[in-house]
Design a protein around this motif. Structure first.
Motif, mmCIF file in Angstrom:
data_model
loop_
_atom_site.group_PDB
_atom_site.id
_atom_site.type_symbol
_atom_site.label_atom_id
_atom_site.label_comp_id
_atom_site.label_asym_id
_atom_site.label_seq_id
_atom_site.Cartn_x
_atom_site.Cartn_y
_atom_site.Cartn_z
ATOM 1 N N ARG A 1 -2.316 9.794 -4.940
ATOM 2 C CA ARG A 1 -3.578 9.463 -4.272
ATOM 3 C C ARG A 1 -3.510 9.745 -2.783
ATOM 4 O O ARG A 1 -2.447 10.012 -2.211
ATOM 5 N N SER B 1 -3.787 8.668 1.187
ATOM 6 C CA SER B 1 -3.356 7.490 1.925
ATOM 7 C C SER B 1 -4.573 6.706 2.388
ATOM 8 O O SER B 1 -5.638 7.275 2.641
ATOM 9 N N THR B 2 -4.423 5.407 2.481
ATOM 10 C CA THR B 2 -5.525 4.540 2.884
ATOM 11 C C THR B 2 -5.963 4.870 4.308
ATOM 12 O O THR B 2 -5.159 4.815 5.241
ATOM 13 N N ASP C 1 0.830 -1.204 0.000
ATOM 14 C CA ASP C 1 0.000 0.000 0.000
ATOM 15 C C ASP C 1 0.864 1.253 0.000
ATOM 16 O O ASP C 1 0.543 2.242 -0.667
ATOM 17 N N LEU D 1 0.941 4.078 -2.773
ATOM 18 C CA LEU D 1 0.687 5.466 -2.388
ATOM 19 C C LEU D 1 1.683 6.415 -3.038
ATOM 20 O O LEU D 1 1.332 7.517 -3.476
#
Length: 289
Positions: free
Chosen positions: A30, A32-33, A12, A16
């Motif tokens: 994008r 961040s989760t 991830d 990112l």
């Protein structure tokens, strides 16, 4: 607290920082989760570096200089506009502006160089305990979880793609004054591939961790202290030699000065074999209201 695998955390993070081209010399990073609130400064620096790296061939980044103008928000992606200022026989220079909500939030310049041999010297690596003998920062925080205020508990205790093992752990909620020096080993929690650009980007990301807090150590405060306002103002990273971010690296930080609501922090990053692979400098806001 939900658990996830180390490999998924690292995948991830790589995703990112993997900015996407949306036009000529325009890239998008994008969110961040699960991110909320203010964007981590190291993320913006690393995404800006990745955008610059996408426009350079045959040369590796050896330095970057960034200024933070406004805090980024996790509510929206960030756009990165790259200017190709110079392409020479040995060096190339890129200038990046990060935009969010039609406002610039960061400017970054980066210099790239073709690989070549040269005169060499370096400062020695500090003599510190090996990472295998130390506990992770998260383990120390989990031990103190009942003393952490609810609003700080999740960000302080969540699992992260990069593990830090401090030589001299500190209490974040009620720190005692101490010398402005700290040493930490760090690496990603799962293996990375062999893309050197990804390792440089993750090194840039990690270089904004365990740095600003150094200038607060003598004053017995941290970013969790009521009334403290903290933020990175600028960030400089020199990349001296190739390094793998999935192998143990030692981050040695010190702060020679603070005043006027600002603190100056310096860092040196060493590979396990003693090579000095990067140097860092950052001035940050440490204002007590």
């Amino acid at each position: 607290m939900a658990e996830t695998t180390p490999a998924a955390l690292v995948a991830d993070l790589v995703d990112l920082l993997d900015v996407v081209a949306v036009d000529v010399d325009l890239f998008r990073g994008r969110r961040s989760t699960g991110g909320v609130g203010r964007v981590f400064g190291g993320q913006v620096v690393a995404q800006a570096l990745q955008a610059a790296q996408r426009t350079v061939d045959g040369r590796a980044a050896h330095s970057l200089h960034a200024y933070f103008m406004r805090p980024g928000s996790e509510a929206a992606p960030i756009d990165y506009r790259v200017a190709r200022d110079f392409d020479g026989a040995s060096f190339a220079t890129r200038r990046v502006v990060a935009w969010q909500d039609e406002r610039p939030i960061l400017t970054l310049t980066a210099s790239f160089q073709r690989d070549e041999a040269g005169l060499h010297h370096q400062s020695p690596m500090p003599d510190v305990p090996a990472p295998e003998t130390l506990r992770s920062e998260r383990a120390w925080r989990m031990e103190q979880r009942e003393t952490i205020p609810e609003r700080w508990r999740e960000p302080l205790l969540r699992e992260r793609p990069i593990e830090f093992r401090p030589v001299a752990p500190r209490r974040w909620t009620d720190p005692a004054p101490r010398e402005p020096v700290q040493h930490s080993w760090f690496r990603t929690v799962a293996p990375l591939g062999d893309d050197a650009a990804v390792h440089r980007a993750i090194l840039a990301y990690a270089s904004d961790t365990a740095l600003l807090s150094t200038s607060m150590l003598p004053h017995g405060v941290s970013w969790t202290t009521p009334g403290m306002q903290t933020a990175s103002l600028d960030h400089t990273l020199w990349l001296h030699a190739p390094a793998r971010a999935d192998e143990w690296l030692l981050y040695a930080a010190d702060s020679p000065w603070s005043g006027g609501g600002r603190g100056l922090n310096r860092g040196t990053i060493y590979a396990r074999d003693g090579r000095l692979v990067a140097s860092v400098a950052q001035e940050g806001l440490i204002r007590r209201r």
